[in-house]
Design a protein around this motif. Structure first.
Motif, mmCIF file in Angstrom:
data_model
loop_
_atom_site.group_PDB
_atom_site.id
_atom_site.type_symbol
_atom_site.label_atom_id
_atom_site.label_comp_id
_atom_site.label_asym_id
_atom_site.label_seq_id
_atom_site.Cartn_x
_atom_site.Cartn_y
_atom_site.Cartn_z
ATOM 1 N N LEU A 143 15.854 -18.745 8.271
ATOM 2 C CA LEU A 143 15.843 -19.495 9.637
ATOM 3 C C LEU A 143 14.517 -20.362 9.474
ATOM 4 C CD1 LEU A 143 17.256 -16.975 12.054
ATOM 5 C CD2 LEU A 143 18.385 -19.215 11.577
ATOM 6 N N LEU A 144 13.220 -19.392 9.249
ATOM 7 C CA LEU A 144 11.953 -19.940 9.549
ATOM 8 C C LEU A 144 11.930 -21.145 8.325
ATOM 9 C CD1 LEU A 144 9.182 -19.775 10.932
ATOM 10 C CD2 LEU A 144 8.574 -18.241 9.185
ATOM 11 N N GLY A 145 12.378 -20.870 7.196
ATOM 12 C CA GLY A 145 12.348 -21.975 6.135
ATOM 13 C C GLY A 145 13.119 -23.080 6.556
ATOM 14 N N GLY A 146 14.218 -22.897 6.998
ATOM 15 C CA GLY A 146 15.079 -24.324 7.374
ATOM 16 C C GLY A 146 14.494 -24.860 8.489
ATOM 17 N N PHE A 147 13.844 -24.088 9.732
ATOM 18 C CA PHE A 147 13.007 -24.890 10.551
ATOM 19 C C PHE A 147 12.039 -25.602 10.170
ATOM 20 C CE2 PHE A 147 10.639 -24.238 14.851
ATOM 21 C CZ PHE A 147 11.552 -25.181 15.438
ATOM 22 N N MET A 148 11.280 -25.130 9.246
ATOM 23 C CA MET A 148 10.042 -25.814 8.811
ATOM 24 C C MET A 148 10.474 -26.906 8.099
ATOM 25 S SD MET A 148 7.487 -22.850 7.715
ATOM 26 C CE MET A 148 5.987 -23.858 7.420
ATOM 27 N N ALA A 149 11.597 -26.925 7.055
ATOM 28 C CA ALA A 149 12.179 -28.023 6.429
ATOM 29 C C ALA A 149 12.521 -29.333 7.448
ATOM 30 C CB ALA A 149 13.159 -27.894 5.534
ATOM 31 N N MET A 163 0.882 -1.167 0.013
ATOM 32 C CA MET A 163 0.004 -0.028 0.096
ATOM 33 C C MET A 163 0.871 1.204 -0.178
ATOM 34 S SD MET A 163 -3.061 -1.046 -0.055
ATOM 35 C CE MET A 163 -3.678 0.557 0.144
ATOM 36 N N GLN A 164 2.122 1.293 0.714
ATOM 37 C CA GLN A 164 3.064 2.346 0.822
ATOM 38 C C GLN A 164 4.144 2.437 -0.230
ATOM 39 O OE1 GLN A 164 3.977 2.652 5.053
ATOM 40 N NE2 GLN A 164 1.737 2.649 5.812
ATOM 41 N N ARG A 165 3.903 1.358 -0.998
ATOM 42 C CA ARG A 165 5.291 1.367 -1.983
ATOM 43 C C ARG A 165 6.544 1.420 -1.098
ATOM 44 N NH1 ARG A 165 0.894 0.454 -4.177
ATOM 45 N NH2 ARG A 165 0.286 1.028 -6.051
ATOM 46 N N LEU A 166 6.633 0.634 -0.134
ATOM 47 C CA LEU A 166 7.958 0.710 0.440
ATOM 48 C C LEU A 166 9.171 -0.166 -0.313
ATOM 49 C CD1 LEU A 166 6.963 -0.133 4.052
ATOM 50 C CD2 LEU A 166 7.542 2.194 3.192
ATOM 51 N N ARG A 167 10.329 0.218 -0.165
ATOM 52 C CA ARG A 167 11.485 -0.352 -1.041
ATOM 53 C C ARG A 167 11.997 -1.271 -0.258
ATOM 54 N NH1 ARG A 167 15.764 2.306 -1.282
ATOM 55 N NH2 ARG A 167 16.609 1.341 -3.067
ATOM 56 N N LEU A 168 11.428 -2.638 -0.298
ATOM 57 C CA LEU A 168 11.798 -3.651 0.603
ATOM 58 C C LEU A 168 13.108 -4.470 0.110
ATOM 59 C CD1 LEU A 168 8.370 -5.533 1.410
ATOM 60 C CD2 LEU A 168 9.521 -3.833 2.768
ATOM 61 N N GLN A 169 13.574 -3.822 -0.924
ATOM 62 C CA GLN A 169 14.453 -4.456 -1.746
ATOM 63 C C GLN A 169 15.933 -3.555 -0.866
ATOM 64 O OE1 GLN A 169 12.354 -2.769 -3.248
ATOM 65 N NE2 GLN A 169 13.159 -1.314 -4.986
ATOM 66 N N ASN A 170 15.749 -2.580 -0.028
ATOM 67 C CA ASN A 170 16.673 -2.201 0.696
ATOM 68 C C ASN A 170 17.801 -3.252 1.236
ATOM 69 O OD1 ASN A 170 17.895 -1.204 3.318
ATOM 70 N ND2 ASN A 170 17.647 0.865 2.013
ATOM 71 N N PRO A 171 19.064 -2.950 1.073
ATOM 72 C CA PRO A 171 20.167 -4.187 1.553
ATOM 73 C C PRO A 171 19.725 -4.498 3.072
ATOM 74 C CG PRO A 171 21.228 -2.487 0.245
ATOM 75 C CD PRO A 171 19.711 -2.058 0.293
ATOM 76 N N VAL A 172 19.535 -3.435 3.960
ATOM 77 C CA VAL A 172 19.178 -3.816 5.327
ATOM 78 C C VAL A 172 17.988 -4.440 5.723
ATOM 79 C CG1 VAL A 172 18.773 -2.709 7.714
ATOM 80 C CG2 VAL A 172 20.421 -1.943 6.443
ATOM 81 N N VAL A 173 16.906 -3.899 5.077
ATOM 82 C CA VAL A 173 15.674 -4.636 4.929
ATOM 83 C C VAL A 173 15.797 -6.228 4.460
ATOM 84 C CG1 VAL A 173 13.144 -4.714 4.343
ATOM 85 C CG2 VAL A 173 14.450 -2.451 4.715
ATOM 86 N N LEU A 174 16.188 -6.160 3.172
ATOM 87 C CA LEU A 174 16.386 -7.731 2.730
ATOM 88 C C LEU A 174 17.306 -8.589 3.600
ATOM 89 C CD1 LEU A 174 17.499 -6.838 -1.210
ATOM 90 C CD2 LEU A 174 15.356 -8.132 -0.203
ATOM 91 N N ALA A 175 18.374 -7.787 4.321
ATOM 92 C CA ALA A 175 19.131 -8.820 5.468
ATOM 93 C C ALA A 175 18.281 -9.256 6.404
ATOM 94 C CB ALA A 175 20.032 -7.904 5.644
ATOM 95 N N TRP A 176 17.515 -8.435 6.722
ATOM 96 C CA TRP A 176 16.516 -8.995 8.045
ATOM 97 C C TRP A 176 15.460 -10.133 7.453
ATOM 98 C CZ3 TRP A 176 16.216 -8.272 13.064
ATOM 99 C CH2 TRP A 176 17.247 -7.566 13.787
ATOM 100 N N LEU A 177 14.808 -9.630 6.340
ATOM 101 C CA LEU A 177 13.828 -10.602 5.693
ATOM 102 C C LEU A 177 14.554 -11.914 5.108
ATOM 103 C CD1 LEU A 177 11.406 -8.100 3.515
ATOM 104 C CD2 LEU A 177 11.227 -8.944 5.934
ATOM 105 N N ALA A 178 15.671 -11.837 4.611
ATOM 106 C CA ALA A 178 16.224 -13.080 4.286
ATOM 107 C C ALA A 178 16.614 -13.972 5.401
ATOM 108 C CB ALA A 178 17.466 -12.634 3.279
ATOM 109 N N THR A 179 17.203 -13.222 6.504
ATOM 110 C CA THR A 179 17.693 -13.893 7.631
ATOM 111 C C THR A 179 16.608 -14.734 8.001
ATOM 112 O OG1 THR A 179 19.730 -12.627 7.937
ATOM 113 C CG2 THR A 179 18.850 -13.839 9.946
ATOM 114 N N GLY A 180 15.424 -13.707 8.493
ATOM 115 C CA GLY A 180 14.449 -14.465 8.963
ATOM 116 C C GLY A 180 13.623 -15.550 8.270
ATOM 117 N N GLY A 181 13.581 -15.291 6.903
ATOM 118 C CA GLY A 181 12.942 -16.219 5.996
ATOM 119 C C GLY A 181 13.739 -17.687 5.793
#
Length: 409
Positions: free
Chosen positions: A214-220, A194-212
């Motif tokens: 960890l969560l994906g590996g845990f679910m696997a 809705m706000q057209r946020l830039r989630l591709q920012n390196p800091v945001v991507l680092a947080w999202l990728a790390t969380g993803g």
């Protein structure tokens, strides 16, 4: 909203009772309603006795964590992320520190500290608002993430399950963690869209990728285990994490030369004060839900939903937990009462009770949060806040159902 909901429970119960008496000839229905009132009042006191001990104990340990600077440390860790997600908030603005403190407190289960900090954060964001009656992008993101209920330690859910006789109260630890992660992720993505946020920012991507990852590996890992092993792992991690956090709090306090015993007593006193004020609300909601169940109205609603689900060829075991999910956006106390009533009605380790506990731990009282946070700064136009917050709630409920079928079916 809460006044209407509570009154509605009694009026629906009265109408259902009259129908049972006049149409179905059930002469004992009003006796059942009165019995339910007294039974639920008695149950409220029993729950409060356990809550008194549990909350007092936990608030004591959390006070040590605050004094040791763990909450401030989490705030410093999360600061760079929120700086990118809220570009209109200047670097170094007090709102960013308050926002990170609020999320850190929520994650640790510091409910009594999280709300005052959150209100201060909303006031700080309001100082940057060019239209005081309209929510800004930063205020909306803060509120939606706040209402997505990301709590790492759902201690209160464990406590209610223990009070109802569950042999392993922490059995729902992993289901809640997975479901609340889904709720928070959907809330973030919906606001970003809705706000057209830039989630591709390196800091945001680092947080999202790390969380993803960890969560994906845990679910696997979980997917490679049997249902029995998954349940055993949830139990082990729930107890291990809870006790590990307590030890970490104590060690951090000792390292920082905090008088841990004195600090614990101070926090325990706060927990006692918080707890004793909850009894009237607990009695009010449990009694209202009790007469609703005793009148047959709740069972009738569930039967209609169950028939509809069965007609579609789907499993119907999740239906008994739906009252908790349907009420949670409006009232946390009502949802808590329905969860406890489900445990009473079906047993603490039934599928419906486990699902109700997972829903309770992974969703939030959206309309209450909206009213409190926006009302505190006199915002009248919420823009897309309501839609995004409800979408996060819906995702949390769907994820809770899916995860519970995975873990407990």
């Amino acid at each position: 909203m809460l006044n209407v909901l509570w009154l509605g429970f009694f009026l629906v119960a009265a109408a259902s009772g009259l129908f049972q008496w006049l149409v179905l000839g059930n002469a004992h229905i009003f006796s059942d309603l009165i019995t339910s009132l007294f039974d639920m009042a008695d149950l409220s006191v029993k729950i409060m006795l356990l809550l008194l001990g549990t909350l007092t104990l936990w608030m004591g340990f959390l006070k040590i964590a605050e004094a040791a600077g763990l909450v401030r440390g989490l705030a410093r860790l999360l600061g760079p992320l929120f700086l990118r997600l809220m570009p209109e908030v200047p670097a170094g603005h007090p709102a960013l520190g308050l926002i990170t403190l609020n999320f850190a407190a929520n994650a640790l289960g510091l409910d009594n500290a999280a709300t005052p900090i959150g209100l201060r954060a909303m006031h700080a964001l309001q100082t940057l608002n060019p239209k005081p009656d309209t929510a800004t992008n930063a205020q909306i993101l803060f509120l939606v993430l706040n209402s997505s209920s990301l709590t790492l330690l759902p201690v209160s859910i464990f406590m209610y399950r223990a009070q109802q006789g569950a042999p392993d109260p922490t059995l729902v630890f992993l289901p809640i963690l997975l479901a609340t992660s889904a709720s928070t992720l959907v809330g973030l993505l919906s606001v970003a869209f809705m706000q057209r946020l830039r989630l591709q920012n390196p800091v945001v991507l680092a947080w999202l990728a790390t969380g993803g990852l960890l969560l994906g590996g845990f679910m696997a890992l979980l997917a490679s285990l049997s249902a029995v092993a998954v349940s055993a792992l949830s139990s082990l991690l729930g107890n291990l994490v809870l006790f590990g956090v307590i030890i970490a709090f104590l060690l951090a306090g000792a390292w920082k030369r905090v008088a841990v015993y004195d600090c614990f007593i101070e926090g325990a006193k706060e927990g006692f004060e918080v707890c004793k004020n909850l009894l009237p609300y607990l009695i009010a909601m449990l009694c209202a839900v009790g007469v609703l169940r005793a009148s047959g109205a709740l069972d009738l609603l569930l039967d209609v939903i169950r028939w509809s689900v069965h007609t579609l060829g789907l499993d119907t075991r999740f239906v008994d937990a739906l009252p908790t999910a349907l009420v949670k956006p409006f009232s946390g106390s009502a949802a808590r009462a329905l969860m406890i009533e489900t445990m009473q009605h079906t047993g603490p380790d039934s599928f419906a009770s486990l699902l109700a506990a997972t829903v309770q731990g992974s969703t939030e009282t959206t309309f209450y949060v909206l009213a409190v946070y926006f009302g505190a700064v006199s915002i009248q136009r919420a823009r897309h806040a309501v839609g995004c917050a409800l979408l996060a709630d819906f995702a949390g409920v769907l994820a809770a159902i899916a995860v519970c079928y995975w873990f407990f079916a």
